[in-house]
Design a protein around this motif. Structure first.
Motif, PDB file in Angstrom:
ATOM      1  N   THR A  84       0.823  -1.210   0.000  1.00 26.77           N
ATOM      2  CA  THR A  84       0.000   0.000   0.000  1.00 26.77           C
ATOM      3  C   THR A  84       0.854   1.255   0.000  1.00 26.77           C
ATOM      4  O   THR A  84       0.357   2.339  -0.295  1.00 26.77           O
ATOM      5  CB  THR A  84      -0.883   0.049   1.263  1.00 26.77           C
ATOM      6  N   GLY A  85       2.149   1.122   0.332  1.00 27.53           N
ATOM      7  CA  GLY A  85       2.942   2.290   0.640  1.00 27.53           C
ATOM      8  C   GLY A  85       2.456   2.891   1.954  1.00 27.53           C
ATOM      9  O   GLY A  85       1.507   2.394   2.578  1.00 27.53           O
ATOM     10  N   THR A  86       3.110   3.942   2.409  1.00 28.35           N
ATOM     11  CA  THR A  86       2.659   4.629   3.620  1.00 28.35           C
ATOM     12  C   THR A  86       1.277   5.214   3.368  1.00 28.35           C
ATOM     13  O   THR A  86       1.081   5.978   2.433  1.00 28.35           O
ATOM     14  CB  THR A  86       3.631   5.746   4.012  1.00 28.35           C
ATOM     15  N   MET A  87       0.320   4.847   4.216  1.00 27.07           N
ATOM     16  CA  MET A  87      -1.062   5.235   3.969  1.00 27.07           C
ATOM     17  C   MET A  87      -1.313   6.695   4.344  1.00 27.07           C
ATOM     18  O   MET A  87      -0.713   7.230   5.268  1.00 27.07           O
ATOM     19  CB  MET A  87      -2.007   4.316   4.737  1.00 27.07           C
ATOM     20  N   ASP A  88      -2.217   7.309   3.601  1.00 24.47           N
ATOM     21  CA  ASP A  88      -2.652   8.673   3.865  1.00 24.47           C
ATOM     22  C   ASP A  88      -3.526   8.664   5.116  1.00 24.47           C
ATOM     23  O   ASP A  88      -4.465   7.884   5.222  1.00 24.47           O
ATOM     24  CB  ASP A  88      -3.448   9.173   2.662  1.00 24.47           C
ATOM     25  N   GLN A  89      -3.231   9.536   6.081  1.00 30.10           N
ATOM     26  CA  GLN A  89      -3.961   9.526   7.344  1.00 30.10           C
ATOM     27  C   GLN A  89      -5.430   9.892   7.186  1.00 30.10           C
ATOM     28  O   GLN A  89      -6.223   9.706   8.108  1.00 30.10           O
ATOM     29  CB  GLN A  89      -3.290  10.460   8.346  1.00 30.10           C
ATOM     30  N   SER A  90      -5.825  10.388   6.004  1.00 33.45           N
ATOM     31  CA  SER A  90      -7.233  10.729   5.796  1.00 33.45           C
ATOM     32  C   SER A  90      -8.134   9.504   5.839  1.00 33.45           C
ATOM     33  O   SER A  90      -9.337   9.617   6.064  1.00 33.45           O
ATOM     34  CB  SER A  90      -7.416  11.446   4.454  1.00 33.45           C
ATOM     35  N   GLN A  91      -7.550   8.314   5.635  1.00 34.00           N
ATOM     36  CA  GLN A  91      -8.365   7.101   5.677  1.00 34.00           C
ATOM     37  C   GLN A  91      -8.567   6.586   7.102  1.00 34.00           C
ATOM     38  O   GLN A  91      -9.343   5.648   7.314  1.00 34.00           O
ATOM     39  CB  GLN A  91      -7.718   5.995   4.828  1.00 34.00           C
ATOM     40  N   HIS A  92      -7.878   7.189   8.092  1.00 37.66           N
ATOM     41  CA  HIS A  92      -7.915   6.669   9.465  1.00 37.66           C
ATOM     42  C   HIS A  92      -9.151   7.200  10.180  1.00 37.66           C
ATOM     43  O   HIS A  92      -9.075   7.957  11.153  1.00 37.66           O
ATOM     44  CB  HIS A  92      -6.638   7.079  10.186  1.00 37.66           C
ATOM     45  N   VAL A  93     -10.307   6.809   9.672  1.00 40.28           N
ATOM     46  CA  VAL A  93     -11.601   7.231  10.208  1.00 40.28           C
ATOM     47  C   VAL A  93     -12.491   5.998  10.261  1.00 40.28           C
ATOM     48  O   VAL A  93     -12.462   5.170   9.342  1.00 40.28           O
ATOM     49  CB  VAL A  93     -12.255   8.305   9.305  1.00 40.28           C
ATOM     50  N   GLU A  94     -13.245   5.854  11.333  1.00 40.66           N
ATOM     51  CA  GLU A  94     -14.128   4.697  11.435  1.00 40.66           C
ATOM     52  C   GLU A  94     -15.089   4.669  10.254  1.00 40.66           C
ATOM     53  O   GLU A  94     -15.744   5.659   9.941  1.00 40.66           O
ATOM     54  CB  GLU A  94     -14.894   4.724  12.753  1.00 40.66           C
ATOM     55  N   GLY A  95     -15.168   3.514   9.592  1.00 39.65           N
ATOM     56  CA  GLY A  95     -16.026   3.359   8.428  1.00 39.65           C
ATOM     57  C   GLY A  95     -15.316   3.620   7.116  1.00 39.65           C
ATOM     58  O   GLY A  95     -15.841   3.290   6.059  1.00 39.65           O
ATOM     59  N   TYR A  96     -14.106   4.221   7.159  1.00 40.97           N
ATOM     60  CA  TYR A  96     -13.326   4.493   5.954  1.00 40.97           C
ATOM     61  C   TYR A  96     -12.327   3.342   5.731  1.00 40.97           C
ATOM     62  O   TYR A  96     -12.102   2.508   6.613  1.00 40.97           O
ATOM     63  CB  TYR A  96     -12.549   5.796   6.089  1.00 40.97           C
ATOM     64  N   SER A  97     -11.702   3.341   4.564  1.00 45.68           N
ATOM     65  CA  SER A  97     -10.642   2.363   4.290  1.00 45.68           C
ATOM     66  C   SER A  97      -9.690   2.946   3.252  1.00 45.68           C
ATOM     67  O   SER A  97      -9.943   3.997   2.661  1.00 45.68           O
ATOM     68  CB  SER A  97     -11.233   1.039   3.795  1.00 45.68           C
ATOM     69  N   TRP A  98      -8.578   2.248   3.049  1.00 41.40           N
ATOM     70  CA  TRP A  98      -7.563   2.603   2.050  1.00 41.40           C
ATOM     71  C   TRP A  98      -7.727   1.598   0.923  1.00 41.40           C
ATOM     72  O   TRP A  98      -7.406   0.429   1.080  1.00 41.40           O
ATOM     73  CB  TRP A  98      -6.192   2.524   2.704  1.00 41.40           C
ATOM     74  N   SER A  99      -8.268   2.045  -0.211  1.00 40.55           N
ATOM     75  CA  SER A  99      -8.721   1.125  -1.254  1.00 40.55           C
ATOM     76  C   SER A  99      -8.153   1.509  -2.609  1.00 40.55           C
ATOM     77  O   SER A  99      -7.945   2.688  -2.902  1.00 40.55           O
ATOM     78  CB  SER A  99     -10.258   1.144  -1.350  1.00 40.55           C
ATOM     79  N   ARG A 100      -7.949   0.494  -3.431  1.00 43.52           N
ATOM     80  CA  ARG A 100      -7.586   0.773  -4.818  1.00 43.52           C
ATOM     81  C   ARG A 100      -8.808   1.297  -5.559  1.00 43.52           C
ATOM     82  O   ARG A 100      -9.923   0.832  -5.345  1.00 43.52           O
ATOM     83  CB  ARG A 100      -7.058  -0.481  -5.510  1.00 43.52           C
ATOM     84  N   GLN A 101      -8.571   2.253  -6.432  1.00 38.44           N
ATOM     85  CA  GLN A 101      -9.663   2.855  -7.180  1.00 38.44           C
ATOM     86  C   GLN A 101     -10.038   1.985  -8.380  1.00 38.44           C
ATOM     87  O   GLN A 101      -9.232   1.210  -8.871  1.00 38.44           O
ATOM     88  CB  GLN A 101      -9.251   4.235  -7.686  1.00 38.44           C
ATOM     89  N   GLY A 102     -11.260   2.158  -8.828  1.00 38.19           N
ATOM     90  CA  GLY A 102     -11.663   1.542 -10.078  1.00 38.19           C
ATOM     91  C   GLY A 102     -12.327   0.196  -9.915  1.00 38.19           C
ATOM     92  O   GLY A 102     -12.774  -0.198  -8.843  1.00 38.19           O
ATOM     93  N   ASP A 103     -12.358  -0.547 -11.007  1.00 39.75           N
ATOM     94  CA  ASP A 103     -13.078  -1.809 -11.119  1.00 39.75           C
ATOM     95  C   ASP A 103     -12.097  -2.964 -11.008  1.00 39.75           C
ATOM     96  O   ASP A 103     -11.205  -3.126 -11.855  1.00 39.75           O
ATOM     97  CB  ASP A 103     -13.813  -1.838 -12.468  1.00 39.75           C
ATOM     98  N   GLU A 104     -12.264  -3.815  -9.983  1.00 41.45           N
ATOM     99  CA  GLU A 104     -11.346  -4.929  -9.797  1.00 41.45           C
ATOM    100  C   GLU A 104     -11.362  -5.904 -10.971  1.00 41.45           C
ATOM    101  O   GLU A 104     -10.374  -6.599 -11.243  1.00 41.45           O
ATOM    102  CB  GLU A 104     -11.682  -5.707  -8.512  1.00 41.45           C
ATOM    103  N   THR A 105     -12.471  -5.997 -11.670  1.00 43.57           N
ATOM    104  CA  THR A 105     -12.567  -6.955 -12.776  1.00 43.57           C
ATOM    105  C   THR A 105     -11.731  -6.517 -13.974  1.00 43.57           C
ATOM    106  O   THR A 105     -11.511  -7.295 -14.896  1.00 43.57           O
ATOM    107  CB  THR A 105     -14.034  -7.123 -13.219  1.00 43.57           C
ATOM    108  N   ASN A 106     -11.253  -5.272 -13.959  1.00 50.15           N
ATOM    109  CA  ASN A 106     -10.365  -4.769 -15.014  1.00 50.15           C
ATOM    110  C   ASN A 106      -9.140  -4.189 -14.338  1.00 50.15           C
ATOM    111  O   ASN A 106      -9.146  -3.046 -13.903  1.00 50.15           O
ATOM    112  CB  ASN A 106     -11.075  -3.716 -15.860  1.00 50.15           C
ATOM    113  N   GLU A 107      -8.085  -4.986 -14.220  1.00 51.19           N
ATOM    114  CA  GLU A 107      -6.928  -4.538 -13.444  1.00 51.19           C
ATOM    115  C   GLU A 107      -6.247  -3.323 -14.072  1.00 51.19           C
ATOM    116  O   GLU A 107      -5.509  -2.609 -13.405  1.00 51.19           O
ATOM    117  CB  GLU A 107      -5.921  -5.666 -13.255  1.00 51.19           C
ATOM    118  N   MET A 108      -6.512  -3.042 -15.335  1.00 45.90           N
ATOM    119  CA  MET A 108      -5.962  -1.839 -15.945  1.00 45.90           C
ATOM    120  C   MET A 108      -6.705  -0.582 -15.479  1.00 45.90           C
ATOM    121  O   MET A 108      -6.279   0.533 -15.714  1.00 45.90           O
ATOM    122  CB  MET A 108      -6.033  -1.935 -17.469  1.00 45.90           C
ATOM    123  N   ASP A 109      -7.867  -0.793 -14.862  1.00 48.90           N
ATOM    124  CA  ASP A 109      -8.644   0.335 -14.336  1.00 48.90           C
ATOM    125  C   ASP A 109      -8.597   0.365 -12.812  1.00 48.90           C
ATOM    126  O   ASP A 109      -9.297   1.128 -12.178  1.00 48.90           O
ATOM    127  CB  ASP A 109     -10.101   0.222 -14.819  1.00 48.90           C
TER     128      ASP A 109
END
Length: 696
Positions: A276-301
């Motif tokens: 993940t690399g060093t995570m952005d502290q903006s995700q450190h909120v209950e209910g939030y997460s550090w996620s890859r963007q886009g559609d998992e079914t298309n790894e190019m996206d």
């Protein structure tokens, strides 16, 4: 020294400084795609350039403002791309993808035998691909491979040359494996989710074949796989094509995920295949997460990580999707005519990245959504901007009264309960105290002052029960935070887990029953450690508490630890500053113990931090002069002798018992090591007198 010699020395020093700086962190090019399958903002295939910060976890992010990317036409060409001032810094071990044609990205095309070069803000070349080999085949890219457990190192000699690969890994470490990290939670999952309220790591298989994770794959945090906390995925664990696999803190891996942590996936050869690399502290909120963007079914996206306002463990990510408001502050008593004309009021907060229309939202108290007093906003448009507050007033907006022990619920236009708060605590709220989240849109609910209608709750402070002050009265408790370990110091200390040391600098034992220690989530969070019945700490003694054995939360490098008494008042607190690392084997400590300033010293759990300890001496009696003590004691003994004489005369049958008790008392006091030598001599003299009395 002549001018030329001085200039040569300065150039050498500059070169040394540049070299030393380069060992701290270095931005490199790690992958280039021409005629790729990656999606740009228009949805079509586009060229891309991937960059990576090789800096070690815990080092500073790199400010990319002013950096430049150029093709073989050079840095002076009009097509050169300059990173704008608003470019987010590149965090340590972060991989970032720039796609041709996207906003704030490059515009030049990448030719079959092109060269891509990265320059820093000073115009110095940071990295280059060299001439590419002439192949721009769809689905293939030029990559700099890594064969290191730590990904790419800062030493140029560790960097492999570019070569064309038959697979693409935009946004990930360059490795042919199709399993990668897709989502991470560092601030607790939902209580009803797959991980029942704790941190989690989600993997996704973007390939077409099953991968045997139990054949030697492992997951670690920013301490990497050599650390004893690194978790080997158990034998027999597989991940099917297109499958999500979720692993939870406690159930699977032992380490807690900090707000600025990194998560790393290693293959059976201990090669880092994704991070993940060093995570952005903006995700450190209950209910939030550090996620890859886009559609998992298309790894190019499915490329870079970003903060998601909705956790989706075991399912497709929804980065940036947010359809709900939250309750943020409740006044069950009027707070003055300037707000809702001194009526009750309820504040909503838009915790989403986009504006929300209040059209058809509902609000009700504990009488339920179907009660006639239930509030429906109706068809009028009220727009709450991202990060905005909105006040609903009693009598004007809603008709129900907010009771002092009421429960308030917010319903979306689709009929879903999106937030509920209560019951409130009768007697806690008043015109200057309201029920608030400790941080806007997130965090625990507490009674705070002053009220903050329409503004951030960060300007208020917690009000303990019974109207007590926020901080315990000075000297009311002689226990302090004394040493804090937020990184593994030794397997011999709490099995390598985080730990907290307390010190009682007073002269009396302290009963710790129902005291508690909290991290930055606050003393009302479920993770808070509450001392069990019978807990105490002896005078001038140390007590160490261990993660897992005692408390459940992980201590982040910039966490805040606080000690509270049973009245919920703060006795002591300390905000860490990220100085401790595994490598320095040091901790933040008070010196002198208990009362001194905090400093970074070699770890010393259950041992004094310095040669001197804070607090007053417990030998206050001996601080008095022997003459004063002798006079006082002598007078007391003469009084005792006179009383004894009278008692002996009037009660001869009990004389020996009484005099023997006097003798025992004097002998006991004469043996007390806290009394001075002069006083002891006087006691011994008086002891002879008492012995004479026994023969009376």
């Amino acid at each position: 020294m002549n001018t030329n010699t001085l200039l040569q020395v300065l150039l050498v020093l500059l070169a040394v400084a540049t070299f030393l700086g380069s060992t701290e962190c270095k931005v490199i090019i790690t992958e280039v795609g021409a005629n790729s399958d990656i999606n740009d903002s228009t949805g079509s295939g586009a060229d891309f350039i991937e960059i990576h910060n090789t800096g070690s976890i815990g080092t500073d992010a790199v400010d990319l403002a002013g950096y430049k990317l150029a093709d073989d036409k050079g840095v002076a060409d009009a097509d050169v791309f300059t990173f704008p001032a608003e470019t987010p810094p590149l965090r340590p071990k972060e991989t970032r993808v720039l796609v041709k044609g996207d906003p704030s990205s490059f515009a030049f095309g990448i030719g079959k035998s092109d060269t891509v070069t990265l320059f820093n803000a000073a115009g110095i070349e940071e990295d280059t691909t060299g001439p590419l080999d002439g192949g721009d085949i769809s689905g293939q890219t030029w990559q700099r491979l890594t064969n290191s457990a730590h990904g790419y190192g800062t030493d140029d000699t560790d960097l492999a040359a570019f070569g064309r690969q038959t697979y693409m890994t935009p946004g990930r470490l360059n490795h042919p494996v199709k399993v990668f990290i897709s989502e991470v939670s560092s601030k607790d999952s939902a209580a009803d989710s797959v991980c029942s309220g704790v941190d989690f790591v989600e993997l996704y298989n973007a390939g077409t074949s099953t991968v045997d994770l139990g054949a030697g794959y492992s997951l670690s945090d920013d301490k990497w796989h050599e650390d004893e906390d690194s978790w080997d995925i158990p034998a027999g664990t597989t991940i099917l094509p297109g499958e999500f696999k979720v692993f939870c803190t406690g159930t699977h891996f032992a380490y807690g995920i900090g707000k600025d942590d990194a998560v790393v996936l290693h293959d059976p050869s201990d090669i880092a295949v994704d991070t993940t690399g060093t995570m952005d502290q903006s995700q450190h909120v209950e209910g939030y997460s550090w996620s890859r963007q886009g559609d998992e079914t298309n790894e190019m996206d499915f490329v870079s990580f970003a903060t998601s306002v909705q956790q989706t463990p075991g399912a497709s990510n929804n980065v940036g999707i947010c359809t709900s408001l939250v309750l943020n502050e409740i006044a069950d008593k009027g707070t003055g005519t300037s707000t809702c004309n001194d009526e009750d009021w309820i504040e909503l907060y838009n915790n989403c990245p986009t504006a929300i229309n209040l059209h058809n939202w509902k609000l009700h108290d504990d009488k339920g959504v179907d009660h006639e007093d239930s509030y429906l906003h109706g068809n009028s448009d009220v727009i709450i901007e991202a990060g905005g507050h909105h006040i609903l007033c009693g009598a004007t907006d809603f008709q129900f009264g907010v009771g002092s022990d009421d429960t308030i619920t917010l319903i979306s236009p689709g009929g879903d309960t999106v937030d509920t708060v209560g019951p409130l605590v009768a007697g806690r709220g008043n015109s200057s105290v309201t029920y608030q989240r400790q941080a806007d849109g997130t965090g625990e609910w507490t009674y705070r002052t002053p009220p903050t209608p329409g503004t951030t709750n960060g300007a208020s402070t917690y009000v303990p029960a019974n109207g007590a002050s926020l901080y315990a009265p000075p000297g009311s408790v002689t226990v302090a935070l004394n040493e804090i370990s937020s990184s593994n110091t030794s397997a011999a200390h709490c099995n390598g887990e985080d730990w907290i040391e307390l010190y009682n600098y007073g002269c009396e034992d302290v009963n710790l029953e129902n005291f508690y220690i909290a991290d930055e989530k606050g003393h009302l969070h479920a993770d808070v450690y509450r001392f069990p019945s019978g807990s105490s700490i002896q005078a001038k003694s140390l007590k160490v508490l261990c993660k897992i054995t005692d408390f459940a939360y992980g201590i982040g490098g910039s966490d805040t630890i606080s000690l509270h008494n049973k009245e919920e008042q703060i006795i002591d607190s300390y905000a860490l500053t990220g100085l401790q690392t595994k490598e320095n084997l040091s901790t933040m400590q008070r010196s002198p113990d208990g009362t001194g300033d905090w400093t970074l010293l070699k770890a010393s759990p259950n041992a004094y931090n310095s040669a001197t300890q804070g607090g007053t001496s417990c030998s206050s009696k001996s601080a008095l002069s022997s003459e004063v003590l002798g006079g006082a004691i002598g007078g007391a003994i003469v009084g005792v002798l006179l009383i004894a004489f009278v008692l002996v005369k009037t009660c001869t049958s009990k004389k020996r018992i009484l005099v023997q008790e006097i003798r025992k008392d004097v002998r006991a006091r004469s043996d007390d090591p806290e009394f001075g030598l002069g006083m002891r001599a006087q006691y011994e003299q008086k002891g002879k007198t008492s012995l004479m009395l026994t023969e009376y």
